[in-house]
Design a protein around this motif. Structure first.
Motif, PDB file in Angstrom:
ATOM      1  N   GLY A 188       0.816  -1.202   0.000  1.00 45.82           N
ATOM      2  CA  GLY A 188       0.000   0.000   0.000  1.00 45.82           C
ATOM      3  C   GLY A 188       0.854   1.258   0.000  1.00 45.82           C
ATOM      4  N   PHE A 189       0.178   2.387   0.043  1.00 44.69           N
ATOM      5  CA  PHE A 189       0.878   3.665   0.095  1.00 44.69           C
ATOM      6  C   PHE A 189       0.199   4.542   1.144  1.00 44.69           C
ATOM      7  CE2 PHE A 189       1.986   7.945  -1.579  1.00 44.69           C
ATOM      8  CZ  PHE A 189       3.343   7.823  -1.434  1.00 44.69           C
ATOM      9  N   GLY A 190       0.224   4.057   2.383  1.00 42.41           N
ATOM     10  CA  GLY A 190      -0.406   4.776   3.476  1.00 42.41           C
ATOM     11  C   GLY A 190       0.423   5.959   3.936  1.00 42.41           C
ATOM     12  N   ASP A 219      19.124   7.326   4.018  1.00 41.65           N
ATOM     13  CA  ASP A 219      18.715   6.252   4.918  1.00 41.65           C
ATOM     14  C   ASP A 219      17.758   6.801   5.966  1.00 41.65           C
ATOM     15  OD1 ASP A 219      20.321   4.360   3.677  1.00 41.65           O
ATOM     16  OD2 ASP A 219      22.061   4.928   4.866  1.00 41.65           O
ATOM     17  N   ASN A 220      16.740   6.002   6.317  1.00 37.40           N
ATOM     18  CA  ASN A 220      15.766   6.488   7.299  1.00 37.40           C
ATOM     19  C   ASN A 220      15.655   5.632   8.563  1.00 37.40           C
ATOM     20  OD1 ASN A 220      14.211   4.262   6.593  1.00 37.40           O
ATOM     21  ND2 ASN A 220      12.684   5.442   5.486  1.00 37.40           N
ATOM     22  N   GLN A 221      16.430   4.551   8.674  1.00 38.59           N
ATOM     23  CA  GLN A 221      16.432   3.694   9.863  1.00 38.59           C
ATOM     24  C   GLN A 221      15.069   3.060  10.158  1.00 38.59           C
ATOM     25  OE1 GLN A 221      19.340   3.013  11.284  1.00 38.59           O
ATOM     26  NE2 GLN A 221      20.399   4.479   9.989  1.00 38.59           N
ATOM     27  N   LEU A 222      14.200   2.973   9.155  1.00 37.70           N
ATOM     28  CA  LEU A 222      12.903   2.323   9.296  1.00 37.70           C
ATOM     29  C   LEU A 222      12.921   1.024   8.502  1.00 37.70           C
ATOM     30  CD1 LEU A 222      10.645   5.464   8.720  1.00 37.70           C
ATOM     31  CD2 LEU A 222      11.243   4.435  10.909  1.00 37.70           C
ATOM     32  N   ASP A 223      11.850   0.255   8.590  1.00 36.14           N
ATOM     33  CA  ASP A 223      11.797  -0.990   7.815  1.00 36.14           C
ATOM     34  C   ASP A 223      11.074  -0.804   6.486  1.00 36.14           C
ATOM     35  OD1 ASP A 223       9.259  -0.638   8.760  1.00 36.14           O
ATOM     36  OD2 ASP A 223       8.958  -2.723   9.379  1.00 36.14           O
ATOM     37  N   HIS A 224      10.796   0.454   6.124  1.00 35.36           N
ATOM     38  CA  HIS A 224      10.149   0.743   4.845  1.00 35.36           C
ATOM     39  C   HIS A 224      10.649   2.090   4.316  1.00 35.36           C
ATOM     40  CE1 HIS A 224       7.639   2.617   7.956  1.00 35.36           C
ATOM     41  NE2 HIS A 224       7.443   3.571   7.069  1.00 35.36           N
ATOM     42  N   SER A 225      10.443   2.302   3.040  1.00 34.09           N
ATOM     43  CA  SER A 225      10.829   3.566   2.427  1.00 34.09           C
ATOM     44  C   SER A 225       9.675   4.553   2.501  1.00 34.09           C
ATOM     45  CB  SER A 225      11.214   3.349   0.961  1.00 34.09           C
ATOM     46  OG  SER A 225      12.445   2.712   0.886  1.00 34.09           O
ATOM     47  N   ARG A 226      10.036   5.836   2.378  1.00 30.55           N
ATOM     48  CA  ARG A 226       9.033   6.896   2.336  1.00 30.55           C
ATOM     49  C   ARG A 226       9.321   7.762   1.117  1.00 30.55           C
ATOM     50  NH1 ARG A 226       9.286   9.359   8.347  1.00 30.55           N
ATOM     51  NH2 ARG A 226      11.424   9.707   7.651  1.00 30.55           N
ATOM     52  N   LEU A 227       8.263   8.318   0.541  1.00 28.25           N
ATOM     53  CA  LEU A 227       8.369   9.089  -0.693  1.00 28.25           C
ATOM     54  C   LEU A 227       7.868  10.507  -0.480  1.00 28.25           C
ATOM     55  CD1 LEU A 227       8.859   9.020  -3.833  1.00 28.25           C
ATOM     56  CD2 LEU A 227       6.436   8.467  -4.033  1.00 28.25           C
ATOM     57  N   GLU A 235       2.276   5.442  -7.916  1.00 27.64           N
ATOM     58  CA  GLU A 235       1.975   4.064  -8.305  1.00 27.64           C
ATOM     59  C   GLU A 235       3.249   3.293  -8.609  1.00 27.64           C
ATOM     60  OE1 GLU A 235      -0.377   0.668  -9.342  1.00 27.64           O
ATOM     61  OE2 GLU A 235      -0.565   2.370  -7.987  1.00 27.64           O
ATOM     62  N   SER A 236       4.183   3.918  -9.300  1.00 27.50           N
ATOM     63  CA  SER A 236       5.457   3.280  -9.601  1.00 27.50           C
ATOM     64  C   SER A 236       6.215   2.955  -8.311  1.00 27.50           C
ATOM     65  CB  SER A 236       6.293   4.184 -10.503  1.00 27.50           C
ATOM     66  OG  SER A 236       7.534   3.597 -10.781  1.00 27.50           O
ATOM     67  N   PHE A 237       6.224   3.904  -7.374  1.00 29.38           N
ATOM     68  CA  PHE A 237       6.869   3.684  -6.076  1.00 29.38           C
ATOM     69  C   PHE A 237       6.193   2.526  -5.345  1.00 29.38           C
ATOM     70  CE2 PHE A 237       6.810   4.476  -1.478  1.00 29.38           C
ATOM     71  CZ  PHE A 237       8.173   4.459  -1.204  1.00 29.38           C
ATOM     72  N   ARG A 238       4.867   2.514  -5.342  1.00 27.58           N
ATOM     73  CA  ARG A 238       4.115   1.474  -4.643  1.00 27.58           C
ATOM     74  C   ARG A 238       4.485   0.090  -5.172  1.00 27.58           C
ATOM     75  NH1 ARG A 238      -0.195  -1.572  -4.877  1.00 27.58           N
ATOM     76  NH2 ARG A 238      -0.724  -1.061  -7.013  1.00 27.58           N
TER      77      ARG A 238
END
Length: 133
Positions: free
Chosen positions: A4-6, A39-47, A71-74
């Motif tokens: 998802g892209f929450g 790097d964000n030190q999380l377990d997922h990327s953010r856009l 959509e491409s990022f998702r």
């Protein structure tokens, strides 16, 4: 991993954007676009998206581009673990068709993931990655 892209997958505050702009650890320039990553030190990327009126004049075009990039990022986020990514639009991005945008961003995500330093070599969260004088 959720595809998802929450809200948790977005850069929301000026401070989050500033952190990426001030010290990007990865860059991927493309046709009419620049990707900056940190790097964000999380377990997922953010856009985060920066698509100004100077780059893409019409609001309908800016919104179309944002939808295509999200959509491409998702669809590619499984390759982009633990990045904060800012997409900066340049002149000419609005002239690209949806298929061209999807193809270009597919390549940019791969290039960004390939240029990433080894994820295993990152310092643990309790250590600093800045050299001590």
């Amino acid at each position: 991993m959720s595809r998802g892209f929450g809200r948790e997958k977005r850069l929301l505050t000026p401070r989050q954007f500033k952190a990426v702009f001030d010290s990007p650890s990865g860059k991927a320039p493309g046709k009419s676009v620049l990707l900056l990553a940190r790097d964000n030190q999380l377990d997922h990327s953010r856009l985060g998206l920066v698509i100004g009126k100077k780059s893409v004049k019409l609001a309908v075009e800016r919104n179309r581009i944002k939808r295509q990039i999200r959509e491409s990022f998702r669809l590619n986020q499984h390759n982009l673990i633990a990045w904060d990514i800012v997409v900066v639009a340049r002149k000419g991005l609005g002239d690209l068709e949806n298929a061209e945008l999807a193809q270009q961003f597919g390549k940019l995500w791969k290039r960004l993931a390939r240029n990433r330093p080894s994820h295993d070599a990152e310092p643990s969260p309790g250590t600093s990655d800045t050299p001590h004088a």
